[in-house]
Design an enzyme around this catalytic site. Structure first.
Site, PDB file in Angstrom:
ATOM      1  N   ASP A 134      24.582  55.292  41.579  1.00 39.58           N
ATOM      2  CA  ASP A 134      25.718  54.425  41.288  1.00 39.58           C
ATOM      3  C   ASP A 134      25.197  52.993  41.137  1.00 39.58           C
ATOM      4  O   ASP A 134      24.847  52.349  42.122  1.00 39.58           O
ATOM      5  CB  ASP A 134      26.745  54.522  42.416  1.00 39.58           C
ATOM      6  N   LYS A 191      23.119  52.270  44.472  1.00 39.62           N
ATOM      7  CA  LYS A 191      23.255  53.214  45.578  1.00 39.62           C
ATOM      8  C   LYS A 191      22.849  54.602  45.102  1.00 39.62           C
ATOM      9  O   LYS A 191      23.310  55.064  44.056  1.00 39.62           O
ATOM     10  CB  LYS A 191      24.694  53.231  46.095  1.00 39.62           C
ATOM     11  N   ASP A 221      32.041  53.649  36.518  1.00 39.76           N
ATOM     12  CA  ASP A 221      32.419  53.728  37.933  1.00 39.76           C
ATOM     13  C   ASP A 221      33.894  54.057  38.096  1.00 39.76           C
ATOM     14  O   ASP A 221      34.292  54.795  39.012  1.00 39.76           O
ATOM     15  CB  ASP A 221      32.070  52.430  38.655  1.00 39.76           C
ATOM     16  N   ARG A 222      34.730  53.544  37.193  1.00 39.58           N
ATOM     17  CA  ARG A 222      36.159  53.835  37.258  1.00 39.58           C
ATOM     18  C   ARG A 222      36.431  55.287  36.880  1.00 39.58           C
ATOM     19  O   ARG A 222      37.301  55.939  37.476  1.00 39.58           O
ATOM     20  CB  ARG A 222      36.936  52.885  36.339  1.00 39.58           C
ATOM     21  N   ASP A 246      39.648  49.655  44.235  1.00 39.86           N
ATOM     22  CA  ASP A 246      38.217  49.399  44.451  1.00 39.86           C
ATOM     23  C   ASP A 246      38.026  47.893  44.621  1.00 39.86           C
ATOM     24  O   ASP A 246      38.248  47.112  43.693  1.00 39.86           O
ATOM     25  CB  ASP A 246      37.407  49.908  43.262  1.00 39.86           C
ATOM     26  N   THR A 279      32.894  43.383  43.564  1.00 43.25           N
ATOM     27  CA  THR A 279      32.749  42.115  42.836  1.00 43.25           C
ATOM     28  C   THR A 279      34.040  41.786  42.105  1.00 43.25           C
ATOM     29  O   THR A 279      34.544  40.661  42.146  1.00 43.25           O
ATOM     30  CB  THR A 279      31.574  42.199  41.852  1.00 43.25           C
ATOM     31  N   THR A 292      42.053  22.591  53.897  1.00 54.02           N
ATOM     32  CA  THR A 292      41.752  22.994  52.522  1.00 54.02           C
ATOM     33  C   THR A 292      40.984  24.313  52.498  1.00 54.02           C
ATOM     34  O   THR A 292      41.285  25.198  51.690  1.00 54.02           O
ATOM     35  CB  THR A 292      40.946  21.888  51.812  1.00 54.02           C
TER      36      THR A 292
END
Length: 239
Positions: free
Chosen positions: A11, A18, A91-92, A112, A115, A170
């Site tokens: 992956d 991975k 991946d999807r 998921d 990133t 902030t």
């Protein structure tokens, strides 16, 4: 005598690679690499490899006899109802198949959190209906700093800043907008999906998943191996 490896599942994400070995149908020896994909492939030699990558693979990798690379053109156990399947991340696709493998005969939503954040729907009939792509947690934090002159980048310190939904500084406000914004976004998407589907099975995965699963307004199943399960199902389906 060591048991024979059936296939290595690879992956390739945005920040790491991975790998998981499959022996007698069991997933073992999961490993996270920072090395280049070439070195990883050479490490495993002639063992069968099933690769899902968010990045474009070199032609020599796709052409190797022991490598099966996943794409929208692959023979799949699900149907892709997607206008631009050539742009759909492997991946999807793998996660969608993995969801069907883990929870058959259910309408599955895969969240998921990596990133980027993706939220995808797979109907119980085995049809991928599409979903949502949005910035992930750290991407949101970095973007607010990058595109302004005065806002700091809290992406490496946000766990020390964690606050409620109304920030009192902030940095707390930046955390709130990023973290709680994702929670409200997911809950809103799930609410919209429930208008068409009375029953939804929700699976959460990705590197940041554990920060969010207890905060969402849905019964959540953890799917840490959902991509691997999907890759293995697709590899078996193609044999």
């Amino acid at each position: 005598m060591a048991e024979k490896i059936e296939v290595i599942l690879i992956d390739v994400g945005n920040t790491s690679v991975k790998t998981t070995e499959v022996i007698n149908g069991e997933f073992v020896n999961t490993r996270v690499w920072k090395e280049e994909l070439l070195l990883i492939i050479e490490h495993y030699g002639s063992v069968p490899l099933m690769v899902s990558s968010v990045k474009k693979l070199d032609k020599w990798i796709v052409g190797r006899k022991n490598i099966t690379s996943l794409s929208h053109l692959s023979k799949l156990p699900i149907e892709l109802d997607y206008k631009t399947p050539e742009t759909l991340g492997a991946d999807r696709i793998a996660a969608a198949v993995g969801a069907m493998e883990m929870f058959p005969d259910q309408n599955n939503v895969i969240i998921d959190l990596g990133t980027c954040m993706t939220i995808d729907l797979v109907e119980k009939e085995g049809v991928f209906r599409g979903g949502v792509i949005a910035p992930g947690l750290k991407m949101r934090m970095k973007a607010m700093s990058h595109f302004t002159d005065s806002l700091p980048d809290i992406s490496n310190e946000w766990e020390r800043i964690m606050s409620g939904e109304l920030g009192k500084s902030t940095k707390e406000c930046l955390f709130s907008g990023s973290f709680w914004g994702i929670i409200h976004e997911i809950n809103g998407v799930l609410q919209t999906m429930r208008q068409d589907f009375t029953s939804l099975n929700t699976i959460i995965t990705g590197g940041d998943a554990h920060y969010f699963e207890s905060k969402l307004k849905a019964h959540i199943f953890a799917g840490s191996k959902i991509v691997q399960k999907g890759l293995y199902r697709i590899w078996k389906y193609q044999q």
